[in-house]
Design a protein around this motif. Structure first.
Motif, PDB file in Angstrom:
ATOM      1  N   ARG A 197      27.693 -32.130  -0.780  1.00  0.00           N
ATOM      2  CA  ARG A 197      28.264 -31.565  -2.085  1.00  0.00           C
ATOM      3  C   ARG A 197      28.173 -33.024  -3.460  1.00  0.00           C
ATOM      4  O   ARG A 197      27.995 -33.153  -4.473  1.00  0.00           O
ATOM      5  CB  ARG A 197      29.941 -31.572  -1.970  1.00  0.00           C
ATOM      6  N   ARG A 198      28.620 -34.141  -2.166  1.00  0.00           N
ATOM      7  CA  ARG A 198      28.649 -35.318  -3.099  1.00  0.00           C
ATOM      8  C   ARG A 198      27.380 -35.973  -3.112  1.00  0.00           C
ATOM      9  O   ARG A 198      27.169 -37.181  -3.883  1.00  0.00           O
ATOM     10  CB  ARG A 198      30.102 -36.953  -3.021  1.00  0.00           C
ATOM     11  N   GLY A 199      26.534 -35.506  -3.095  1.00  0.00           N
ATOM     12  CA  GLY A 199      24.738 -35.729  -3.424  1.00  0.00           C
ATOM     13  C   GLY A 199      24.886 -36.687  -2.507  1.00  0.00           C
ATOM     14  O   GLY A 199      23.762 -37.400  -1.983  1.00  0.00           O
ATOM     15  N   ASN A 200      25.511 -36.795  -1.233  1.00  0.00           N
ATOM     16  CA  ASN A 200      25.035 -37.766  -0.011  1.00  0.00           C
ATOM     17  C   ASN A 200      24.186 -37.104   1.228  1.00  0.00           C
ATOM     18  O   ASN A 200      24.781 -36.423   2.226  1.00  0.00           O
ATOM     19  CB  ASN A 200      26.272 -38.248   0.812  1.00  0.00           C
ATOM     20  N   THR A 201      23.152 -36.626   0.845  1.00  0.00           N
ATOM     21  CA  THR A 201      22.277 -36.205   1.842  1.00  0.00           C
ATOM     22  C   THR A 201      21.982 -36.960   2.355  1.00  0.00           C
ATOM     23  O   THR A 201      21.058 -35.885   4.317  1.00  0.00           O
ATOM     24  CB  THR A 201      20.504 -35.219   1.031  1.00  0.00           C
ATOM     25  N   ALA A 202      21.861 -37.825   2.752  1.00  0.00           N
ATOM     26  CA  ALA A 202      21.392 -38.749   3.932  1.00  0.00           C
ATOM     27  C   ALA A 202      22.503 -38.977   4.262  1.00  0.00           C
ATOM     28  O   ALA A 202      22.522 -38.174   5.910  1.00  0.00           O
ATOM     29  CB  ALA A 202      20.935 -39.756   4.261  1.00  0.00           C
ATOM     30  N   GLY A 203      24.035 -38.647   4.291  1.00  0.00           N
ATOM     31  CA  GLY A 203      24.808 -38.597   5.278  1.00  0.00           C
ATOM     32  C   GLY A 203      25.307 -37.547   6.344  1.00  0.00           C
ATOM     33  O   GLY A 203      25.653 -37.286   6.954  1.00  0.00           O
ATOM     34  N   ALA A 204      24.990 -36.376   4.914  1.00  0.00           N
ATOM     35  CA  ALA A 204      24.839 -34.472   5.570  1.00  0.00           C
ATOM     36  C   ALA A 204      24.232 -34.292   6.340  1.00  0.00           C
ATOM     37  O   ALA A 204      24.264 -33.899   7.748  1.00  0.00           O
ATOM     38  CB  ALA A 204      25.027 -34.019   4.361  1.00  0.00           C
ATOM     39  N   LYS A 205      23.319 -35.022   6.817  1.00  0.00           N
ATOM     40  CA  LYS A 205      22.418 -34.885   7.822  1.00  0.00           C
ATOM     41  C   LYS A 205      22.424 -34.970   8.672  1.00  0.00           C
ATOM     42  O   LYS A 205      22.566 -34.487   9.812  1.00  0.00           O
ATOM     43  CB  LYS A 205      20.406 -34.868   7.052  1.00  0.00           C
ATOM     44  N   LYS A 206      22.468 -36.488   8.670  1.00  0.00           N
ATOM     45  CA  LYS A 206      23.572 -37.234  10.046  1.00  0.00           C
ATOM     46  C   LYS A 206      24.733 -36.542  10.765  1.00  0.00           C
ATOM     47  O   LYS A 206      24.476 -36.070  11.709  1.00  0.00           O
ATOM     48  CB  LYS A 206      23.331 -38.813   9.242  1.00  0.00           C
ATOM     49  N   SER A 207      24.921 -36.217   9.857  1.00  0.00           N
ATOM     50  CA  SER A 207      26.627 -35.554  10.587  1.00  0.00           C
ATOM     51  C   SER A 207      26.064 -34.310  11.192  1.00  0.00           C
ATOM     52  O   SER A 207      26.166 -34.096  12.142  1.00  0.00           O
ATOM     53  CB  SER A 207      27.269 -34.949   9.526  1.00  0.00           C
ATOM     54  N   ILE A 208      24.862 -33.316  10.521  1.00  0.00           N
ATOM     55  CA  ILE A 208      24.456 -32.351  11.200  1.00  0.00           C
ATOM     56  C   ILE A 208      24.114 -32.859  12.604  1.00  0.00           C
ATOM     57  O   ILE A 208      24.274 -31.967  14.011  1.00  0.00           O
ATOM     58  CB  ILE A 208      24.046 -31.417  10.156  1.00  0.00           C
ATOM     59  N   ALA A 209      22.636 -33.190  12.450  1.00  0.00           N
ATOM     60  CA  ALA A 209      22.244 -34.485  13.983  1.00  0.00           C
ATOM     61  C   ALA A 209      22.908 -34.688  14.753  1.00  0.00           C
ATOM     62  O   ALA A 209      22.537 -34.404  15.903  1.00  0.00           O
ATOM     63  CB  ALA A 209      21.390 -34.978  13.222  1.00  0.00           C
TER      64      ALA A 209
END
Length: 156
Positions: free
Chosen positions: A53-65
């Motif tokens: 939601r904050r626009g940190n797609t890389a951080g979100a995808k890292k958390s999902i991985a």
């Protein structure tokens, strides 16, 4: 069904308050000796949503991985909470992330009955997006450092 999990679910689905979702389960997870891997997985899921939601797609995808790697270990605890773990696995492969939790039928019915009684949020969207800027997390950080020191001592 655990009360912290129901609180997490209502915050997640009614308010999209992912920061608070994290806080609710973090406290319960710590109180339980950090043993409930379902809580740990859902904490990470809330973090991924917060980043997204904050626009940190890389951080979100890292958390999902990272979450996907732990899912096999957490599956039984997630199922015990009321999460459909097979649906959760599928949801983690989708982008953007789902705004609802993959609940089993019984848990979904319980949550839907509670939603009308859940207080609406008074926070503005910007306050939800940047909630970490508005909260004093000193107690949480202090507890994490204490737990880290305890683990280091135990290894010695």
């Amino acid at each position: 069904m655990s009360t912290p999990f129901i609180q997490y679910t209502l915050l997640f689905e009614c308010h999209a308050d992912y920061f608070e979702c994290h806080e609710v389960l973090e406290e319960a997870w710590q109180d339980g000796g950090r043993k409930d891997l379902g809580y740990a997985a859902l904490i990470q899921y809330a973090v991924a949503h917060y980043h997204a939601r904050r626009g940190n797609t890389a951080g979100a995808k890292k958390s999902i991985a990272a979450l996907q790697q732990k899912l096999t270990l957490a599956a039984a605890d997630l199922e015990a909470l009321g999460i459909d773990s097979a649906m959760f696995v599928r949801d983690l492969e989708r982008w953007p992330l789902s705004e609802t939790l993959p609940l089993n039928e019984q848990t979904r019915q319980c949550v839907e009955r509670l939603k009308p009684t859940f207080e609406p949020t008074t926070l503005k969207f910007d306050e939800l997006v940047h909630k970490h800027l508005y909260r004093d997390r000193t107690p949480v950080v202090t507890e994490r450092l204490r737990a880290l020191e305890a683990r280091k001592k135990a290894r010695r």
